[in-house]
Design a protein around this motif. Structure first.
Motif, PDB file in Angstrom:
ATOM      1  N   GLN A 140      49.901  -0.009  34.198  1.00 56.04           N
ATOM      2  CA  GLN A 140      50.667  -0.456  35.363  1.00 56.04           C
ATOM      3  C   GLN A 140      50.588   0.533  36.516  1.00 56.04           C
ATOM      4  O   GLN A 140      50.438   0.145  37.676  1.00 56.04           O
ATOM      5  N   ARG A 141      50.670   1.801  36.203  1.00 51.89           N
ATOM      6  CA  ARG A 141      50.705   2.811  37.264  1.00 51.89           C
ATOM      7  C   ARG A 141      49.357   2.977  37.955  1.00 51.89           C
ATOM      8  O   ARG A 141      49.298   3.232  39.160  1.00 51.89           O
ATOM      9  N   PHE A 142      48.272   2.839  37.205  1.00 49.70           N
ATOM     10  CA  PHE A 142      46.948   3.115  37.763  1.00 49.70           C
ATOM     11  C   PHE A 142      46.142   1.844  38.014  1.00 49.70           C
ATOM     12  O   PHE A 142      44.919   1.844  37.923  1.00 49.70           O
ATOM     13  N   GLY A 143      46.839   0.775  38.330  1.00 53.81           N
ATOM     14  CA  GLY A 143      46.179  -0.439  38.791  1.00 53.81           C
ATOM     15  C   GLY A 143      45.269  -1.103  37.785  1.00 53.81           C
ATOM     16  O   GLY A 143      44.212  -1.647  38.157  1.00 53.81           O
ATOM     17  N   GLY A 144      45.652  -1.074  36.525  1.00 51.89           N
ATOM     18  CA  GLY A 144      44.872  -1.753  35.503  1.00 51.89           C
ATOM     19  C   GLY A 144      43.773  -0.917  34.891  1.00 51.89           C
ATOM     20  O   GLY A 144      43.033  -1.405  34.017  1.00 51.89           O
ATOM     21  N   LYS A 145      43.632   0.338  35.305  1.00 53.95           N
ATOM     22  CA  LYS A 145      42.624   1.208  34.687  1.00 53.95           C
ATOM     23  C   LYS A 145      43.002   1.497  33.243  1.00 53.95           C
ATOM     24  O   LYS A 145      44.179   1.639  32.913  1.00 53.95           O
ATOM     25  N   SER A 146      42.001   1.625  32.404  1.00 53.94           N
ATOM     26  CA  SER A 146      42.282   2.054  31.035  1.00 53.94           C
ATOM     27  C   SER A 146      42.657   3.525  31.047  1.00 53.94           C
ATOM     28  O   SER A 146      42.338   4.261  31.990  1.00 53.94           O
ATOM     29  N   TYR A 147      43.312   3.942  29.990  1.00 57.13           N
ATOM     30  CA  TYR A 147      43.750   5.344  29.875  1.00 57.13           C
ATOM     31  C   TYR A 147      42.541   6.290  29.965  1.00 57.13           C
ATOM     32  O   TYR A 147      42.552   7.284  30.695  1.00 57.13           O
ATOM     33  N   VAL A 148      41.492   5.960  29.230  1.00 53.64           N
ATOM     34  CA  VAL A 148      40.297   6.806  29.231  1.00 53.64           C
ATOM     35  C   VAL A 148      39.663   6.833  30.620  1.00 53.64           C
ATOM     36  O   VAL A 148      39.223   7.879  31.101  1.00 53.64           O
ATOM     37  N   ARG A 149      39.637   5.690  31.295  1.00 52.35           N
ATOM     38  CA  ARG A 149      39.020   5.623  32.623  1.00 52.35           C
ATOM     39  C   ARG A 149      39.781   6.491  33.631  1.00 52.35           C
ATOM     40  O   ARG A 149      39.172   7.092  34.526  1.00 52.35           O
ATOM     41  N   VAL A 150      41.096   6.565  33.498  1.00 49.51           N
ATOM     42  CA  VAL A 150      41.895   7.419  34.394  1.00 49.51           C
ATOM     43  C   VAL A 150      41.413   8.868  34.299  1.00 49.51           C
ATOM     44  O   VAL A 150      41.171   9.527  35.317  1.00 49.51           O
ATOM     45  N   TYR A 151      41.258   9.357  33.083  1.00 49.22           N
ATOM     46  CA  TYR A 151      40.784  10.731  32.898  1.00 49.22           C
ATOM     47  C   TYR A 151      39.319  10.866  33.320  1.00 49.22           C
ATOM     48  O   TYR A 151      38.912  11.878  33.898  1.00 49.22           O
ATOM     49  N   GLN A 152      38.542   9.846  33.038  1.00 54.00           N
ATOM     50  CA  GLN A 152      37.121   9.884  33.384  1.00 54.00           C
ATOM     51  C   GLN A 152      36.938   9.980  34.899  1.00 54.00           C
ATOM     52  O   GLN A 152      36.148  10.800  35.392  1.00 54.00           O
ATOM     53  N   ASP A 153      37.673   9.187  35.641  1.00 49.89           N
ATOM     54  CA  ASP A 153      37.562   9.195  37.100  1.00 49.89           C
ATOM     55  C   ASP A 153      38.039  10.513  37.700  1.00 49.89           C
ATOM     56  O   ASP A 153      37.597  10.909  38.788  1.00 49.89           O
ATOM     57  N   ALA A 154      38.941  11.191  37.001  1.00 49.07           N
ATOM     58  CA  ALA A 154      39.463  12.477  37.496  1.00 49.07           C
ATOM     59  C   ALA A 154      38.563  13.646  37.118  1.00 49.07           C
ATOM     60  O   ALA A 154      38.826  14.786  37.526  1.00 49.07           O
ATOM     61  N   GLY A 155      37.526  13.385  36.346  1.00 53.27           N
ATOM     62  CA  GLY A 155      36.631  14.464  35.925  1.00 53.27           C
ATOM     63  C   GLY A 155      37.176  15.292  34.784  1.00 53.27           C
ATOM     64  O   GLY A 155      36.791  16.458  34.618  1.00 53.27           O
ATOM     65  N   LEU A 156      38.038  14.697  33.977  1.00 52.53           N
ATOM     66  CA  LEU A 156      38.688  15.443  32.900  1.00 52.53           C
ATOM     67  C   LEU A 156      38.081  15.174  31.518  1.00 52.53           C
ATOM     68  O   LEU A 156      38.637  15.619  30.513  1.00 52.53           O
ATOM     69  N   LEU A 157      36.978  14.451  31.483  1.00 53.04           N
ATOM     70  CA  LEU A 157      36.336  14.176  30.196  1.00 53.04           C
ATOM     71  C   LEU A 157      34.967  14.837  30.130  1.00 53.04           C
ATOM     72  O   LEU A 157      34.062  14.505  30.892  1.00 53.04           O
ATOM     73  N   ASN A 158      34.826  15.791  29.250  1.00 56.43           N
ATOM     74  CA  ASN A 158      33.524  16.389  28.965  1.00 56.43           C
ATOM     75  C   ASN A 158      33.573  16.991  27.567  1.00 56.43           C
ATOM     76  O   ASN A 158      34.548  16.800  26.838  1.00 56.43           O
ATOM     77  N   GLN A 159      32.550  17.726  27.200  1.00 59.95           N
ATOM     78  CA  GLN A 159      32.477  18.263  25.837  1.00 59.95           C
ATOM     79  C   GLN A 159      33.526  19.334  25.565  1.00 59.95           C
ATOM     80  O   GLN A 159      33.696  19.757  24.408  1.00 59.95           O
ATOM     81  N   HIS A 160      34.237  19.780  26.598  1.00 58.65           N
ATOM     82  CA  HIS A 160      35.278  20.787  26.413  1.00 58.65           C
ATOM     83  C   HIS A 160      36.683  20.166  26.374  1.00 58.65           C
ATOM     84  O   HIS A 160      37.676  20.894  26.308  1.00 58.65           O
ATOM     85  N   SER A 161      36.765  18.842  26.432  1.00 59.16           N
ATOM     86  CA  SER A 161      38.064  18.159  26.452  1.00 59.16           C
ATOM     87  C   SER A 161      38.589  17.955  25.036  1.00 59.16           C
ATOM     88  O   SER A 161      37.859  17.486  24.158  1.00 59.16           O
ATOM     89  N   VAL A 162      39.858  18.293  24.833  1.00 60.61           N
ATOM     90  CA  VAL A 162      40.539  18.062  23.558  1.00 60.61           C
ATOM     91  C   VAL A 162      41.738  17.179  23.850  1.00 60.61           C
ATOM     92  O   VAL A 162      42.677  17.592  24.545  1.00 60.61           O
TER      93      VAL A 162
END
Length: 337
Positions: A140-162
């Protein structure tokens, strides 16, 4: 004394102790007052951090730097940037980028955290898909984006993400995580305690997502990683058990041997710490010496017996980097061998 000199005696309570509520209200109402407080406190925090780092016995220390401010505080991001410079990812003491989770951060703040992550190799840690209500709120808050997509668009997903929890994820989310190289920190005791659900470990592994194991002690009830390892097995049994109460696929249930691996070399390997968590030449000598009071070696599966009968009182010595940090007294005045 310096705080009283800077802000006056009004910040003390009737017993002469610091009234944190009064000071907090004052500094957050006036940016100049906040800067004055930070000028007094932050240098001392940094000095104490360095002192603790110099005296630390373990090979690694992680500084968690929470990004909890909603938006507009570029100074906070600048401070995290300086902290990452002081404690780089390849150092003995490393800082981590920690946006609390998507619902506690603005998109701008997460993007700034992502920019910090892109500039180096720091660990990024946050929560993901812990509860269904949380997932709906993110949608609801991010306009229908999936949870993973929110982090992906912010640049928070890579091999160092836990990413903590990762319970409620569909196939698309699993594929996105696998492609990013991000890891999920399975926290079975916290999930059970909060009633969040049960993570399907086997499904995530089949999708190619690396799994680590954590206690999430802020919400969990168990500090012992041995018992957390046992809870990982219990969670897998629940997932594998059908509505008829029968467990049809035992292959997806991790063994006790794997649980021991996961809480030692497995977690270390997932974080890129290949010189800890294992006993081999050249590795750091970090060892727990245990003295079980049961005949575990004579059982059918000794490692399983140790895990499911585990008693913290069995620990007789704790050794970090080859130095004994704890030695239990046996009760007869002598230290356990």
């Amino acid at each position: 004394d310096e705080l009283v000199e800077a802000f006056g005696p009004a910040i003390l309570d009737g017993q002469g102790r610091l009234d944190r509520r009064t000071l907090r209200a004052r500094v957050f109402a006036d940016p100049a007052e906040r800067h004055r407080l930070e000028g007094i406190v932050h240098p001392r925090i940094r000095a104490r951090t360095l002192e603790l780092a110099d005296n630390a016995a373990g090979p690694y220390i992680v500084i968690v730097v929470p990004l909890l401010i909603e938006s507009g505080f570029n100074q906070l991001v600048d401070e995290v940037d300086r902290t990452l410079s002081l404690f780089p990812a390849d150092g003995r003491m490393a800082a981590a980028i920690t946006p609390r989770f998507a619902l506690s951060c603005s998109e701008s703040l997460m993007e700034q955290a992502g920019a910090l992550a892109a500039s180096g190799f720091a660990v990024i840690q946050t929560h993901l898909a812990e509860t269904t209500a949380e997932c709906r709120a993110v949608d609801q808050r991010f306009g229908g984006k999936s949870y993973v997509r929110v982090y992906q668009d912010a640049g928070l997903l890579n091999q160092h993400s836990v990413l903590g929890h990762g319970i409620h994820l569909d196939r698309i989310a699993q594929q996105q995580l696998a492609e990013s190289g991000a890891k999920i920190a399975h926290c079975p005791t916290a999930n059970s305690f909060l009633g969040s659900g049960t993570m399907d470990r086997d499904s995530h592994l089949a999708a190619g997502i690396p799994i680590t194991l954590g206690s999430d002690i802020g919400a969990g009830f168990e500090r012992s990683m041995v018992r957390v390892g046992r809870a990982m097995i219990d969670a897998a049994v629940r997932i594998a058990t059908g509505k008829d109460g029968k467990t049809d696929d035992f292959d997806q249930i991790p063994s006790a041997a794997h649980a021991w691996y996961q809480i030692t070399a497995g977690n270390a390997h997932a974080l890129g710490w290949d010189d800890v968590g294992r006993i081999r030449a050249g590795a750091s000598a970090d060892v727990l010496v245990v003295d079980p009071d049961i005949p575990w070696r004579k059982t059918r599966c000794p490692l399983s017996t140790l895990m499911f009968a585990w008693d913290d009182r069995w620990i007789s010595r704790t050794i970090l980097r080859g130095r004994v940090q704890f030695a239990r007294n046996r009760g007869d005045g002598r230290v356990a061998p």
